[in-house]
Design a protein around this motif. Structure first.
Motif, PDB file in Angstrom:
ATOM      1  N   PHE A 180       0.985  -0.936  -0.394  1.00  0.00           N
ATOM      2  CA  PHE A 180       0.500   0.172   0.182  1.00  0.00           C
ATOM      3  C   PHE A 180       0.808   1.734   0.312  1.00  0.00           C
ATOM      4  O   PHE A 180       2.399   1.252   0.083  1.00  0.00           O
ATOM      5  N   ASP A 181       0.237   2.258  -0.447  1.00  0.00           N
ATOM      6  CA  ASP A 181       0.751   3.910  -0.448  1.00  0.00           C
ATOM      7  C   ASP A 181       1.460   4.190   1.349  1.00  0.00           C
ATOM      8  O   ASP A 181      -0.172   4.078   2.032  1.00  0.00           O
ATOM      9  N   GLU A 182       1.880   4.680   1.469  1.00  0.00           N
ATOM     10  CA  GLU A 182       1.896   4.682   2.912  1.00  0.00           C
ATOM     11  C   GLU A 182       1.259   6.281   3.198  1.00  0.00           C
ATOM     12  O   GLU A 182       0.996   6.619   4.180  1.00  0.00           O
ATOM     13  N   ARG A 183       0.457   6.809   2.184  1.00  0.00           N
ATOM     14  CA  ARG A 183       0.161   7.864   2.161  1.00  0.00           C
ATOM     15  C   ARG A 183      -1.552   7.283   1.972  1.00  0.00           C
ATOM     16  O   ARG A 183      -1.884   7.426   0.804  1.00  0.00           O
ATOM     17  N   PRO A 184      -2.146   7.382   3.051  1.00  0.00           N
ATOM     18  CA  PRO A 184      -3.698   6.762   2.471  1.00  0.00           C
ATOM     19  C   PRO A 184      -4.488   7.276   1.863  1.00  0.00           C
ATOM     20  O   PRO A 184      -5.308   6.468   0.954  1.00  0.00           O
ATOM     21  N   GLU A 185      -4.534   8.287   1.719  1.00  0.00           N
ATOM     22  CA  GLU A 185      -5.375   8.872   0.178  1.00  0.00           C
ATOM     23  C   GLU A 185      -5.007   8.717  -0.684  1.00  0.00           C
ATOM     24  O   GLU A 185      -5.204   8.901  -1.825  1.00  0.00           O
ATOM     25  N   TYR A 186      -3.840   8.467  -0.971  1.00  0.00           N
ATOM     26  CA  TYR A 186      -3.373   7.996  -2.342  1.00  0.00           C
ATOM     27  C   TYR A 186      -3.821   5.965  -2.790  1.00  0.00           C
ATOM     28  O   TYR A 186      -4.066   6.280  -3.835  1.00  0.00           O
ATOM     29  N   ASN A 187      -4.576   5.602  -1.418  1.00  0.00           N
ATOM     30  CA  ASN A 187      -5.101   3.663  -1.890  1.00  0.00           C
ATOM     31  C   ASN A 187      -5.943   4.571  -2.498  1.00  0.00           C
ATOM     32  O   ASN A 187      -7.519   3.426  -2.395  1.00  0.00           O
ATOM     33  N   ASP A 188      -6.746   5.302  -2.452  1.00  0.00           N
ATOM     34  CA  ASP A 188      -8.195   5.772  -2.998  1.00  0.00           C
ATOM     35  C   ASP A 188      -8.477   4.792  -5.150  1.00  0.00           C
ATOM     36  O   ASP A 188      -7.769   5.169  -5.659  1.00  0.00           O
ATOM     37  N   GLN A 189      -9.554   4.497  -4.741  1.00  0.00           N
ATOM     38  CA  GLN A 189      -8.844   2.755  -5.919  1.00  0.00           C
ATOM     39  C   GLN A 189      -8.977   4.691  -7.470  1.00  0.00           C
ATOM     40  O   GLN A 189      -8.665   3.694  -8.159  1.00  0.00           O
ATOM     41  N   LEU A 190      -9.296   5.120  -7.485  1.00  0.00           N
ATOM     42  CA  LEU A 190      -9.652   5.731  -8.667  1.00  0.00           C
ATOM     43  C   LEU A 190      -8.336   6.461  -8.370  1.00  0.00           C
ATOM     44  O   LEU A 190      -7.125   6.532  -9.824  1.00  0.00           O
ATOM     45  N   ILE A 191      -7.885   7.073  -7.018  1.00  0.00           N
ATOM     46  CA  ILE A 191      -6.397   7.729  -7.577  1.00  0.00           C
ATOM     47  C   ILE A 191      -5.088   6.848  -8.107  1.00  0.00           C
ATOM     48  O   ILE A 191      -3.969   6.462  -8.753  1.00  0.00           O
ATOM     49  N   ARG A 192      -5.485   5.651  -7.395  1.00  0.00           N
ATOM     50  CA  ARG A 192      -3.848   4.782  -7.709  1.00  0.00           C
ATOM     51  C   ARG A 192      -4.247   3.852  -8.658  1.00  0.00           C
ATOM     52  O   ARG A 192      -3.089   4.049  -9.713  1.00  0.00           O
ATOM     53  N   SER A 193      -5.463   3.467  -9.187  1.00  0.00           N
ATOM     54  CA  SER A 193      -5.711   3.094 -10.568  1.00  0.00           C
ATOM     55  C   SER A 193      -5.541   4.292 -11.791  1.00  0.00           C
ATOM     56  O   SER A 193      -4.452   3.991 -12.685  1.00  0.00           O
TER      57      SER A 193
END
Length: 665
Positions: free
Chosen positions: A146-159
């Motif tokens: 996982f990204d250490e920045r939780p907000e970057y693990n949003d499905q849309l952001i990550r994809s």
């Protein structure tokens, strides 16, 4: 990783790759590349990507006498003395007779085909000719951390970010800007700017030799062109690998629907991240009901069955033919799951197979992104090895973390995604729909049998083992032998894959980690053993030493598995079955009970694969700085995976206890 470079997955692959194909593939890409920006690349190597490829040394054919000796050495711990004596006589006769003749043919054939390795063609053929489903039998998975920045693990952001990073890698690779894959034995000497500057000006005909003189070993990169725009197309009898690098579109799969949109524009630049984000958001918001017969299930079918049904689909209409072409030529497949796996078992089930309505297993690789941001690569294994896939994995992970294309504050573009996103539709005849329903039943029946267990042991890891001057990988392999012996009283045929990518079109060699040394050590650690602390410590060191030796031999193409396989293939073409291959002992040692692969890479959260035989175990394992772990799969006919893990934990504790006590002395 040990040796030149260890595979990250179970070993299931083969193909007839040629440098000429790589070069022509690149030239085709150059035809539509007009302009580029620095944001389109992940790096700009001063040494061209394929600079070392032409002068890579060729994979050696081991001496037949060495192969026979190593084969018998591997047989000794798994056979009774009586059976071993009979096998030894068979091997000796083979070496003097049929084996010598076949080996001469192999050497002559190898001299005629200097553009490749002796194993590449037959190794690819074996897997492409397999009619078994590629799901569970071949495709493995690796999950990203996982990204250490939780907000970057949003499905849309990550994809959105993984798509941009993958395209940056593709452009970097195809335009020769990707740093060549090199194993630096002495990084202080060769992993330097001065080395690269000199290497850059070396003629390609000698560049690899210059690197080797500096203890830098360039790795074969001939498989890399299959990473993108590639698909395994089912054919009757033998599948075909197809690469069409004119494709500029991404394939997105969600809830049984297939979407495409361009990720490379007509000038050859990456489409803006805001547009990619808008298109993915549009797909995630699409609530079109799931089709009754999702075609993705067919990609998990028996290959002949799938080949026949695919032909019917393509022949039904021109629309169907175009849809299949769009799927085949897509840069890669992105799967947007509506699940949020929680825990190791859920993760493995979702990433190793999941809901086939969200998959297209034939693509060279699929990137799966779940609702909770869990992300993995599931890849078709026929086209290449873990070296190429791990490079994709590591480079995209690094790029996403250091240069994310979109952030939580980013806004999708104001363009109308419905104009750029194309939802593919197929005209399915009733017979095809029935075949899909049958495929779904077969899929669910096969995947429901898989058992999964996992464990992370936090009490010791690589750092501790290195202070003991013990190979971490040898300890992991030894612990599997110990656990299996404690559960069954036997030594199991064991497979650990080692890359031979230091050679042109090198593939892999098998490291046979079940040895006389591991057997003696495992017996010494049994509860009723009278072995002293010092004796156990000595045996642990012996296991480490022999494991290091086997690793070096395998990495240098000096194992026995591939050589005997090539000789058996030659014999089969002549309609012959030499006694060595008819010997039950040969079948027994190739019935892999313990199929193992290390997953110890910084970006890897976990990974896994299914057992290769019904009564076997699929063991993906990690040896990190301060912990060791495993992810184990099994079937009902095998050992209970949970019991094996419990036994494994005891073995780790016993090994740690001995090493801790003897280190203090």
């Amino acid at each position: 990783m040990a040796g030149i470079q260890r595979l990250v997955t179970a070993e299931h692959l083969r193909s007839n790759l040629r440098c000429l194909q790589v070069a022509s593939s690149w030239r085709a890409f150059q035809s539509f590349r007009k302009s580029s920006t620095s944001s389109d690349y992940i790096q700009d190597s001063i040494v061209p990507t394929m600079h070392f490829q032409h002068s890579l040394p060729r994979l050696p054919i081991p001496k037949l006498s060495y192969t026979c000796r190593r084969y018998l050495k591997s047989q000794e711990p798994v056979l009774t003395p009586e059976v071993y004596a009979a096998t030894k006589k068979i091997v000796q006769d083979f070496e003097k007779g049929e084996g010598n003749s076949l080996n001469s043919q192999l050497i002559a054939q190898n001299k005629r085909n200097k553009h490749t390795s002796y194993i590449s063609g037959p190794w690819f053929d074996m897997y492409l000719e397999s009619r078994a489903s590629i799901v569970l039998n071949f495709n493995p998975y690796m999950a990203y951390k996982f990204d250490e920045r939780p907000e970057y693990n949003d499905q849309l952001i990550r994809s959105s970010n993984i798509v941009v990073s993958a395209m940056r890698l593709m452009k970097t690779l195809r335009e020769g800007k990707l740093e060549p894959e090199v194993y630096h034995l002495n990084p202080k000497k060769s992993d330097t700017e001065s080395f690269r500057k000199i290497a850059r000006w070396m003629p390609q005909s000698i560049a690899a030799y210059y690197a080797i003189l500096n203890k830098a070993f360039p790795l074969d990169m001939s498989q890399y062109f299959r990473l993108f725009n590639s698909t395994r197309v089912p054919q009757i009898g033998r599948d075909e690998l197809v690469t069409d690098d004119s494709g500029r579109h991404l394939l997105v799969v969600r809830n049984g629907h297939y979407y495409t949109f361009d990720v490379i524009d007509q000038d050859g630049s990456i489409v803006s991240p805001a547009d990619i984000q808008a298109n993915l958001q549009y797909i995630l918001n699409d609530n079109t009901p799931r089709p009754d017969a999702p075609v993705g299930y067919l990609t998990a079918e028996n290959r002949d069955v799938w080949a026949n049904v695919r032909t019917k689909i393509v022949d039904t209409s021109e629309n169907n033919a175009q849809v299949m072409k769009m799927i085949d030529s897509a840069v890669f497949c992105l799967c947007l799951d509506d699940t949020s796996p929680d825990g190791p078992e859920d993760m493995t089930r979702n990433m190793l197979y999941g809901d086939a309505a969200y998959r297209w297993f034939d693509k060279s690789f699929q990137i799966i992104v779940c609702k909770n941001g869990l992300m993995s690569v599931n890849f078709e294994h026929a086209w290449g090895d873990g070296v190429a896939v791990l490079r994709l994995f590591n480079e995209t992970f690094k790029d996403m973390n250091e240069r994310p294309a979109v952030s939580p504050s980013s806004q999708p573009s104001n363009t109308d995604p419905s104009q750029g996103v194309n939802r593919l539709t197929l005209d399915l005849e009733p017979g095809v729909s029935n075949a899909i329903n049958t495929a779904r039943d077969n899929y669910e029946a096969a995947t429901s049998k898989l058992c999964i267990d996992a464990y992370q042991h936090m009490d010791f890891g690589k750092n501790f083992l290195k202070t003991c001057k013990i190979s971490p990988d040898s300890v992991m392999q030894l612990s599997f032998q110990m656990a299996y012996l404690r559960m069954t009283g036997q030594v199991g045929a064991t497979y650990e894959s080692c890359s031979t990518a230091a050679f042109k079109h090198g593939r892999t060699e098998t490291l046979r980690s079940a040895t006389q040394e591991t057997t003696r050590c495992s017996q010494a650690f049994l509860k009723d053993s009278s072995a002293s602390l010092e004796e156990k410590r000595r045996l642990l060191q012996e296991c480490s030493d022999i494991h290091n030796q086997l690793t070096k031999e395998a990495a240098m193409g000096q194992g026995w598995d591939r050589h005997l396989f090539a000789l058996r293939t030659l014999a089969a073409k002549e309609g012959k079955t030499p006694a060595i291959f008819a010997d039950p002992a040969y079948s027994f040692i190739n019935h892999i009970i313990l199929s193992t692969s290390t997953l110890s890479a910084p970006a890897v959260l976990a990974g896994g694969f299914a057992p290769v035989v019904p009564n076997g175990l699929g063991i993906g394992y990690t040896a990190l700085d301060d912990s060791v772990g495993c992810n184990i799969t099994s079937y009902p006919d095998s050992l209970n995976a949970s019991d094996f893990v419990a036994c494994l934990i005891d073995c780790w504790k016993d090994i740690q206890d001995v090493l801790s006590k003897t280190n203090k002395q």
